[in-house]
Write a protein that holds these residues in place. Structure first.
Motif, PDB file in Angstrom:
ATOM      1  N   ASP A  41       0.811  -1.216   0.000  1.00 32.68           N
ATOM      2  CA  ASP A  41       0.000   0.000   0.000  1.00 32.68           C
ATOM      3  C   ASP A  41       0.847   1.269   0.000  1.00 32.68           C
ATOM      4  OD1 ASP A  41      -2.373  -1.394  -0.123  1.00 32.68           O
ATOM      5  OD2 ASP A  41      -2.728  -1.337   2.036  1.00 32.68           O
ATOM      6  N   ASP A  42       1.917   1.303   0.803  1.00 33.50           N
ATOM      7  CA  ASP A  42       2.753   2.507   0.834  1.00 33.50           C
ATOM      8  C   ASP A  42       3.449   2.728  -0.510  1.00 33.50           C
ATOM      9  OD1 ASP A  42       4.392   0.201   1.474  1.00 33.50           O
ATOM     10  OD2 ASP A  42       5.978   1.582   2.060  1.00 33.50           O
ATOM     11  N   GLU A  43       3.768   1.643  -1.209  1.00 29.03           N
ATOM     12  CA  GLU A  43       4.382   1.759  -2.535  1.00 29.03           C
ATOM     13  C   GLU A  43       3.358   2.269  -3.555  1.00 29.03           C
ATOM     14  OE1 GLU A  43       7.794  -1.688  -2.351  1.00 29.03           O
ATOM     15  OE2 GLU A  43       5.743  -2.316  -2.782  1.00 29.03           O
ATOM     16  N   TRP A  44       2.114   1.774  -3.474  1.00 33.87           N
ATOM     17  CA  TRP A  44       1.059   2.277  -4.361  1.00 33.87           C
ATOM     18  C   TRP A  44       0.919   3.785  -4.199  1.00 33.87           C
ATOM     19  CZ3 TRP A  44      -0.446  -0.021  -8.462  1.00 33.87           C
ATOM     20  CH2 TRP A  44      -0.641  -1.411  -8.516  1.00 33.87           C
ATOM     21  N   GLU A  45       0.963   4.239  -2.945  1.00 33.90           N
ATOM     22  CA  GLU A  45       0.813   5.673  -2.681  1.00 33.90           C
ATOM     23  C   GLU A  45       1.958   6.484  -3.296  1.00 33.90           C
ATOM     24  OE1 GLU A  45       0.143   6.245   1.522  1.00 33.90           O
ATOM     25  OE2 GLU A  45      -1.442   4.741   1.512  1.00 33.90           O
ATOM     26  N   LYS A  46       3.180   6.001  -3.160  1.00 35.36           N
ATOM     27  CA  LYS A  46       4.340   6.691  -3.734  1.00 35.36           C
ATOM     28  C   LYS A  46       4.277   6.707  -5.258  1.00 35.36           C
ATOM     29  CE  LYS A  46       7.386   5.486   0.115  1.00 35.36           C
ATOM     30  NZ  LYS A  46       8.503   4.630   0.531  1.00 35.36           N
ATOM     31  N   LEU A  47       3.892   5.581  -5.843  1.00 40.03           N
ATOM     32  CA  LEU A  47       3.794   5.494  -7.295  1.00 40.03           C
ATOM     33  C   LEU A  47       2.706   6.428  -7.826  1.00 40.03           C
ATOM     34  CD1 LEU A  47       4.166   1.623  -7.660  1.00 40.03           C
ATOM     35  CD2 LEU A  47       5.863   3.347  -8.326  1.00 40.03           C
ATOM     36  N   ALA A  48       1.564   6.440  -7.147  1.00 41.67           N
ATOM     37  CA  ALA A  48       0.463   7.314  -7.568  1.00 41.67           C
ATOM     38  C   ALA A  48       0.877   8.779  -7.500  1.00 41.67           C
ATOM     39  CB  ALA A  48      -0.771   7.064  -6.694  1.00 41.67           C
ATOM     40  N   LYS A  49       1.581   9.146  -6.435  1.00 35.35           N
ATOM     41  CA  LYS A  49       2.037  10.536  -6.293  1.00 35.35           C
ATOM     42  C   LYS A  49       3.003  10.897  -7.421  1.00 35.35           C
ATOM     43  CE  LYS A  49       4.023  13.763  -2.999  1.00 35.35           C
ATOM     44  NZ  LYS A  49       4.579  13.969  -1.680  1.00 35.35           N
ATOM     45  N   ALA A  50       3.921   9.987  -7.719  1.00 30.76           N
ATOM     46  CA  ALA A  50       4.900  10.246  -8.781  1.00 30.76           C
ATOM     47  C   ALA A  50       4.221  10.381 -10.144  1.00 30.76           C
ATOM     48  CB  ALA A  50       5.943   9.128  -8.823  1.00 30.76           C
TER      49      ALA A  50
END
Length: 122
Positions: A41-50
């Motif tokens: 989930d934390d990786e999804w959030e970082k990817l979405a932000k990028a």
């Protein structure tokens, strides 16, 4: 993870660039983008932000069908089949895991109470 891959390519980002966003090596990112390794989930959030989108715009859950054939368990996700003894990881929502853990704790308590009632828990 077709949505993630397509959006990354539309933005002109490389897998190497995206791997740095989630602090992993490019080969691990490639496996994540191909759906071979779980994206947390934390990786999804970082990817979405990028990518400047919401997590819902890129996150895809893999659909897994499990079929029991005697001693072998076969998983089919539409792209390949695997049979035998495998660890297979799926994205499970946190609230489902929390509910299951609560239920397991309750069952353990009930099990201990039954052991004491039958005289085996001494």
């Amino acid at each position: 993870m077709e949505k993630l891959r397509n959006l990354r390519k539309q933005r002109g980002y490389t897998q190497d660039y995206m791997s740095k966003i989630i602090a992993t090596d490019v080969s691990n990112y490639c496996r994540k983008e191909n759906g071979e390794v779980k994206i947390f989930d934390d990786e999804w959030e970082k990817l979405a932000k990028a990518l400047d989108v919401s997590v819902e715009d890129i996150k895809e859950e893999r659909r897994i069908n499990a079929v029991q054939n005697n001693d072998n368990l076969t998983f089919n996700d539409g792209s390949y089949n695997q049979s035998g003894n495998y660890n297979y990881y799926c994205n499970v929502p946190e609230h489902v895991l929390a509910n299951l853990n609560d239920y397991i704790a309750l069952l353990k308590e009930q099990n201990e109470a039954l052991k004491k009632e039958s005289g085996k828990g001494k």
